[in-house]
Design an enzyme around this catalytic site. Structure first.
Site, short mmCIF file in Angstrom:
data_model
loop_
_atom_site.label_atom_id
_atom_site.label_comp_id
_atom_site.label_asym_id
_atom_site.label_seq_id
_atom_site.Cartn_x
_atom_site.Cartn_y
_atom_site.Cartn_z
N GLY A 1 14.48 28.29 41.01
CA GLY A 1 13.35 28.60 40.18
C GLY A 1 12.41 30.04 40.65
O GLY A 1 12.74 30.24 41.69
N LEU B 1 9.36 30.35 41.42
CA LEU B 1 8.57 30.24 42.50
C LEU B 1 9.41 29.74 43.74
O LEU B 1 9.20 29.83 44.91
CB LEU B 1 7.45 29.14 42.53
CG LEU B 1 6.62 28.74 43.58
CD1 LEU B 1 5.86 30.03 44.39
CD2 LEU B 1 5.41 28.04 43.20
N ILE C 1 13.68 14.86 38.98
CA ILE C 1 12.23 14.21 39.34
C ILE C 1 11.96 12.95 38.88
O ILE C 1 11.19 12.20 39.05
CB ILE C 1 11.35 15.22 39.75
CG1 ILE C 1 10.95 15.87 38.45
CG2 ILE C 1 11.56 16.27 40.74
CD1 ILE C 1 9.64 16.89 38.44
N ALA D 1 9.09 21.38 36.84
CA ALA D 1 8.20 21.00 35.87
C ALA D 1 8.96 21.26 34.39
O ALA D 1 9.86 22.27 34.41
CB ALA D 1 6.67 21.85 35.86
N TYR E 1 1.40 20.54 27.66
CA TYR E 1 1.65 21.18 28.69
C TYR E 1 0.53 20.84 29.83
O TYR E 1 0.84 20.24 30.87
CB TYR E 1 1.99 22.65 28.65
CG TYR E 1 2.03 23.18 30.17
CD1 TYR E 1 3.12 22.71 30.99
CD2 TYR E 1 1.32 24.05 30.55
CE1 TYR E 1 3.16 23.21 32.30
CE2 TYR E 1 1.54 24.98 31.93
CZ TYR E 1 2.41 24.31 32.69
OH TYR E 1 2.65 24.85 33.92
N LYS F 1 0.43 18.09 32.87
CA LYS F 1 0.42 18.42 34.31
C LYS F 1 -0.80 17.86 34.93
O LYS F 1 -1.07 17.37 36.00
CB LYS F 1 0.33 19.93 34.32
CG LYS F 1 1.62 20.94 33.88
CD LYS F 1 2.67 20.71 35.11
CE LYS F 1 2.35 21.75 36.29
NZ LYS F 1 3.50 21.48 37.16
N1 NAP Z 1 5.57 30.37 35.32
C1 NAP Z 1 4.11 30.72 35.53
O1 NAP Z 1 3.66 31.59 35.12
C2 NAP Z 1 3.26 29.46 36.00
C3 NAP Z 1 1.89 29.49 36.05
C4 NAP Z 1 1.12 28.10 36.29
C5 NAP Z 1 1.73 27.10 36.98
N2 NAP Z 1 3.21 27.16 37.09
C6 NAP Z 1 3.83 26.18 37.71
O2 NAP Z 1 4.56 26.71 38.75
C7 NAP Z 1 5.87 25.62 38.95
C8 NAP Z 1 6.99 26.67 39.10
O3 NAP Z 1 7.24 27.73 38.20
P1 NAP Z 1 8.61 28.65 37.81
O4 NAP Z 1 7.89 29.76 37.30
O5 NAP Z 1 8.98 28.78 39.35
O6 NAP Z 1 9.17 27.60 37.17
P2 NAP Z 1 10.92 27.79 36.91
O7 NAP Z 1 11.46 28.90 37.21
O8 NAP Z 1 11.25 27.40 35.46
O9 NAP Z 1 11.63 26.77 37.86
C9 NAP Z 1 11.30 25.21 37.79
C10 NAP Z 1 12.61 24.75 38.58
O10 NAP Z 1 12.34 23.42 38.39
C11 NAP Z 1 13.79 22.65 38.00
N3 NAP Z 1 13.41 21.44 37.03
C12 NAP Z 1 12.85 21.72 36.04
N4 NAP Z 1 12.83 20.15 35.32
C13 NAP Z 1 13.27 19.48 36.58
C14 NAP Z 1 13.58 18.02 36.71
N5 NAP Z 1 13.11 17.08 35.74
N6 NAP Z 1 13.99 17.71 37.78
C15 NAP Z 1 14.42 18.54 38.80
N7 NAP Z 1 14.22 19.63 38.66
C16 NAP Z 1 13.55 20.23 37.41
C17 NAP Z 1 14.29 23.86 37.44
O11 NAP Z 1 15.82 23.77 37.24
P3 NAP Z 1 16.37 23.90 35.60
O12 NAP Z 1 15.80 25.25 35.31
O13 NAP Z 1 17.95 23.81 35.97
O14 NAP Z 1 16.06 22.70 34.83
C18 NAP Z 1 13.81 25.06 38.01
O15 NAP Z 1 14.69 25.21 39.06
C19 NAP Z 1 5.93 24.71 37.72
O16 NAP Z 1 5.35 23.44 38.14
C20 NAP Z 1 4.61 25.33 36.70
O17 NAP Z 1 4.01 24.15 36.06
C21 NAP Z 1 3.80 28.21 36.54
#
Ligand code: NAP
Length: 295
Positions: A10, A12, A37, A60, A125, A129
């Site tokens: 992902g 992060l 998860i 997530a 969401y 969370k």
């Molecule tokens: N993006 C933002 O601006 C933002 C802001 C505040 C907080 N956050 C938090 O930061 C975290 C990371 O964000 P990100 O932007 O890096 O997200 P991302 O690019 O969507 O990465 C999420 C990763 O988690 C995997 N995943 C999703 N559902 C899953 C499950 N049920 N079991 C196992 N793996 C799973 C996804 O795999 P697949 O894609 O293959 O499903 C992907 O590898 C999240 O927890 C989010 O709530 C994000």
């Protein structure tokens, strides 16, 4: 030290793998195909085989509209998923670092949120969370729950698909010559590379608990776009979008700036102003592509 990063491909997660590897950790980089998860047997089997000392969860369901459409599914992933991880972390005596969000707040405070401020999420969401945070904090003692906001990084966000905000702005400027951006939502845009370094540092401490972790300062999306175009010297007509131009399908906080009070009080805050992270991102972008930004 063995660390497991969940969501390793992902936005992060990929920077976390690089940051922990760079510090000499043995990193197991798990993607969704390695472990689900929300499925306790899957979590127990996979982590039981690896037996890491540190588990970092970035996984997530965080596409806000999808969460609103399917709140039960969002609860299973965003709340029961972290609960499963916390149960197994406790069993393995591992540290769990769980990533959460600024969307646990409703934005009505109008000044930066501290860790002690009462959350009041506006959408499914944020609610799910927040439930995940509670499960983690109630289940295991060796845990960090870290809220962040407005992420951008060199790997795209998988949940949202497509380009991050910076890449989208540069693309639209090139294609259209005019870009319209909302001025009504205020955030702290945070580089995943910087957040990853901060999370490595935090995980090395035993100051467990709840943290806010974002770049210093804040801006509206319009101001963020203005800075992107200024740094890259992009010729574009940037306009403030009207209030009805991009109607939100789901309620979101208008102001979700977080203050890194807990990090600061423990002398652990490594964040710089958001402009610094943006400069670094754009600098690396030039280095990693043979063509200049405006081409
Ligand atoms: N993006 C933002 O601006 C933002 C802001 C505040 C907080 N956050 C938090 O930061 C975290 C990371 O964000 P990100 O932007 O890096 O997200 P991302 O690019 O969507 O990465 C999420 C990763 O988690 C995997 N995943 C999703 N559902 C899953 C499950 N049920 N079991 C196992 N793996 C799973 C996804 O795999 P697949 O894609 O293959 O499903 C992907 O590898 C999240 O927890 C989010 O709530 C994000």
């Amino acid at each position: 030290m063995k660390v497991t990063v969940i969501g390793a491909n992902g936005q992060l997660g990929s920077d976390l793998v690089a940051a922990f590897s760079g510090k000499g950790y043995v990193v197991s980089a798990l993607t969704h195909s390695d472990m689900e998860i929300s499925d306790l047997p899957s979590v127990s089997r996979v982590l039981g085989n690896i037996r890491p000392q540190v588990i970092v969860n970035t996984a997530a369901m965080h596409h806000v509209e999808n969460c609103e459409r399917e709140p039960e599914k969002a609860f299973v992933v965003n709340a029961l998923g972290p609960r499963n991880l916390a149960l197994v972390a406790r069993e393995l005596d591992a540290v769990l670092l769980h990533v959460s969000t600024d969307y646990v707040f409703d934005g009505s405070k109008g000044s930066p949120y501290f860790e002690g401020d009462e959350p009041r999420p506006l959408n499914a969401y944020g609610i799910t969370k927040l439930a995940g945070e509670h499960f983690v904090r109630a289940t295991t003692a060796k845990q960090f729950v870290v809220r962040t906001s407005g992420l951008y990084g060199k790997s795209p966000c998988r949940a949202k698909g497509g380009l991050n905000f910076i890449e989208l702005m540069l693309k639209l400027a090139k294609e259209r010559g005019e870009v319209r951006v909302v001025d009504s939502e205020v955030v702290s845009p945070t580089s995943t590379a910087e957040l990853a370094e901060q999370l490595v540092q935090l995980s090395r401490s035993d100051c467990y608990g709840l943290y806010h972790a974002t770049a210093e300062g804040s801006c509206s999306w319009y101001e963020f776009a203005r800075e992107i175009f200024a740094i890259t010297d992009t010729p574009v007509r940037l306009k403030v979008a009207g209030p009805d131009e991009f109607p939100a399908k789901v309620a979101r906080p208008k102001y979700s700036v977080l203050e890194n009070r807990a990090l600061k009080s423990r002398g652990l805050n490594a964040f710089k102003p958001w402009q610094d992270g943006l400069h670094k991102y754009l600098g690396n972008r030039i280095k990693s592509t043979s063509s200049p930004i405006s081409s």
